[in-house]
Design a protein around this motif. Structure first.
Motif, short mmCIF file in Angstrom:
data_model
loop_
_atom_site.label_atom_id
_atom_site.label_comp_id
_atom_site.label_asym_id
_atom_site.label_seq_id
_atom_site.Cartn_x
_atom_site.Cartn_y
_atom_site.Cartn_z
N GLN A 111 41.98 70.12 54.87
CA GLN A 111 42.76 68.96 54.74
C GLN A 111 41.77 68.00 53.70
OE1 GLN A 111 44.59 66.55 57.36
NE2 GLN A 111 46.45 66.62 56.38
N ASP A 112 42.19 67.05 52.84
CA ASP A 112 41.50 66.32 52.20
C ASP A 112 40.83 65.34 52.73
OD1 ASP A 112 41.77 67.72 49.68
OD2 ASP A 112 43.34 66.31 48.90
N ALA B 68 40.35 72.02 44.12
CA ALA B 68 41.51 71.22 44.68
C ALA B 68 42.71 72.24 44.86
CB ALA B 68 42.13 70.25 43.66
N SER B 69 43.43 72.17 45.91
CA SER B 69 44.71 72.93 46.17
C SER B 69 45.62 72.16 47.03
CB SER B 69 44.11 74.26 47.12
OG SER B 69 43.42 73.96 48.17
N THR B 70 46.95 72.78 47.17
CA THR B 70 47.99 71.81 47.71
C THR B 70 48.44 72.85 48.78
OG1 THR B 70 48.37 71.26 45.83
CG2 THR B 70 50.22 70.90 47.36
N GLY B 71 48.74 72.23 50.17
CA GLY B 71 49.44 72.91 51.06
C GLY B 71 50.99 73.40 50.72
N GLY B 72 51.50 74.45 51.34
CA GLY B 72 52.63 75.02 51.02
C GLY B 72 53.71 74.34 51.80
N PHE B 73 53.49 74.01 53.24
CA PHE B 73 54.51 73.47 53.91
C PHE B 73 54.68 72.08 53.94
CE2 PHE B 73 55.55 71.56 58.35
CZ PHE B 73 56.94 72.17 58.35
N LEU B 74 53.79 71.02 53.97
CA LEU B 74 53.79 69.74 53.62
C LEU B 74 53.44 69.24 52.29
CD1 LEU B 74 52.22 68.48 57.08
CD2 LEU B 74 54.79 68.52 56.54
N THR C 239 50.84 68.73 50.85
CA THR C 239 49.62 67.64 50.79
C THR C 239 48.68 68.27 50.38
OG1 THR C 239 49.21 68.51 52.89
CG2 THR C 239 50.63 66.64 52.88
N GLY C 240 47.43 67.53 49.85
CA GLY C 240 46.24 68.04 49.01
C GLY C 240 45.48 68.53 50.14
N ASN C 241 44.87 69.65 49.80
CA ASN C 241 43.89 70.44 50.43
C ASN C 241 42.72 70.64 49.68
OD1 ASN C 241 45.47 70.77 52.84
ND2 ASN C 241 46.49 72.68 52.02
N SER C 242 41.76 71.12 50.29
CA SER C 242 40.48 71.42 49.19
C SER C 242 40.15 73.00 49.91
CB SER C 242 39.35 70.61 49.40
OG SER C 242 39.41 69.49 48.93
N THR C 243 39.77 73.73 48.93
CA THR C 243 39.31 74.98 49.21
C THR C 243 37.86 75.10 48.64
OG1 THR C 243 41.33 75.87 48.63
CG2 THR C 243 39.58 77.43 48.86
N LEU C 244 37.03 75.39 49.96
CA LEU C 244 35.57 75.54 49.57
C LEU C 244 35.07 76.85 49.82
CD1 LEU C 244 34.37 72.70 52.24
CD2 LEU C 244 35.11 72.54 49.70
N LEU C 245 34.45 77.28 48.67
CA LEU C 245 33.56 78.49 48.46
C LEU C 245 32.20 78.29 48.95
CD1 LEU C 245 35.09 79.73 45.30
CD2 LEU C 245 35.99 80.12 47.45
N MET D 173 51.38 69.19 63.11
CA MET D 173 50.07 69.08 63.50
C MET D 173 49.46 69.52 61.98
SD MET D 173 49.25 68.95 66.49
CE MET D 173 47.48 69.43 66.79
N VAL D 174 48.30 68.64 61.71
CA VAL D 174 47.54 68.67 60.37
C VAL D 174 46.25 68.93 60.68
CG1 VAL D 174 49.49 67.46 59.12
CG2 VAL D 174 47.51 66.31 60.05
N GLY D 175 45.59 69.09 59.75
CA GLY D 175 43.93 69.15 59.88
C GLY D 175 43.43 70.83 60.30
N GLY D 176 42.33 70.58 60.75
CA GLY D 176 41.77 71.85 60.97
C GLY D 176 41.39 72.63 59.87
N ALA D 177 41.24 73.86 59.96
CA ALA D 177 40.61 74.60 58.77
C ALA D 177 40.96 76.14 58.92
CB ALA D 177 39.06 74.46 58.78
N THR D 178 41.54 76.58 57.95
CA THR D 178 41.93 78.12 57.57
C THR D 178 40.52 78.82 57.01
OG1 THR D 178 44.11 77.61 57.60
CG2 THR D 178 43.32 79.79 56.79
#
Length: 108
Positions: free
Chosen positions: A9-10, A31-37, A39-45, A91-96
């Motif tokens: 999560q951002d 930069a990415s966007t979550g599907g359910f809410l 909301t802004g996410n970030s994908t880190l490589l 519930m938000v946050g955490g990491a996938t």
């Protein structure tokens, strides 16, 4: 060598980026966007040697905590009726995190 793909999560990405960089990891942030809410996410490589994977995952786990928040959802009770907005705890946050084997790594 491994590629760690972490979707966070951002709210968590600034501290995570700082901690990973301080520990010597190289990061590409998308930069990415979550599907359910939506909301802004970030994908880190994060490319790292096999022996550093556990340290990387430990930093991600420490910086990306799940938390509960309230959001409005829309519901349709019957066809032809108005949309009703009501608060929902989610519930938000955490990491996938995805861990991928890297066949070849080139840096120019």
């Amino acid at each position: 060598m491994k590629l760690v793909v972490a979707i966070v999560q951002d709210q968590d990405v600034y501290n995570l980026n700082a901690d990973l960089t301080e520990a010597g990891f190289r990061i590409t942030k998308l930069a990415s966007t979550g599907g359910f809410l939506k909301t802004g996410n970030s994908t880190l490589l994060i490319g790292t040697e096999d022996e550093n994977v556990d340290k990387c995952l430990e930093i991600i786990e420490n910086d990306c905590k799940s938390r509960e928040t309230t959001t409005s959802m829309l519901s349709v009770s019957m066809p032809g009726t108005n949309y009703i907005s009501y608060p929902v705890e989610v519930m938000v946050g955490g990491a996938t995190v995805f861990l991928l084997e890297v066949d070849k790594y080139l840096r120019f």
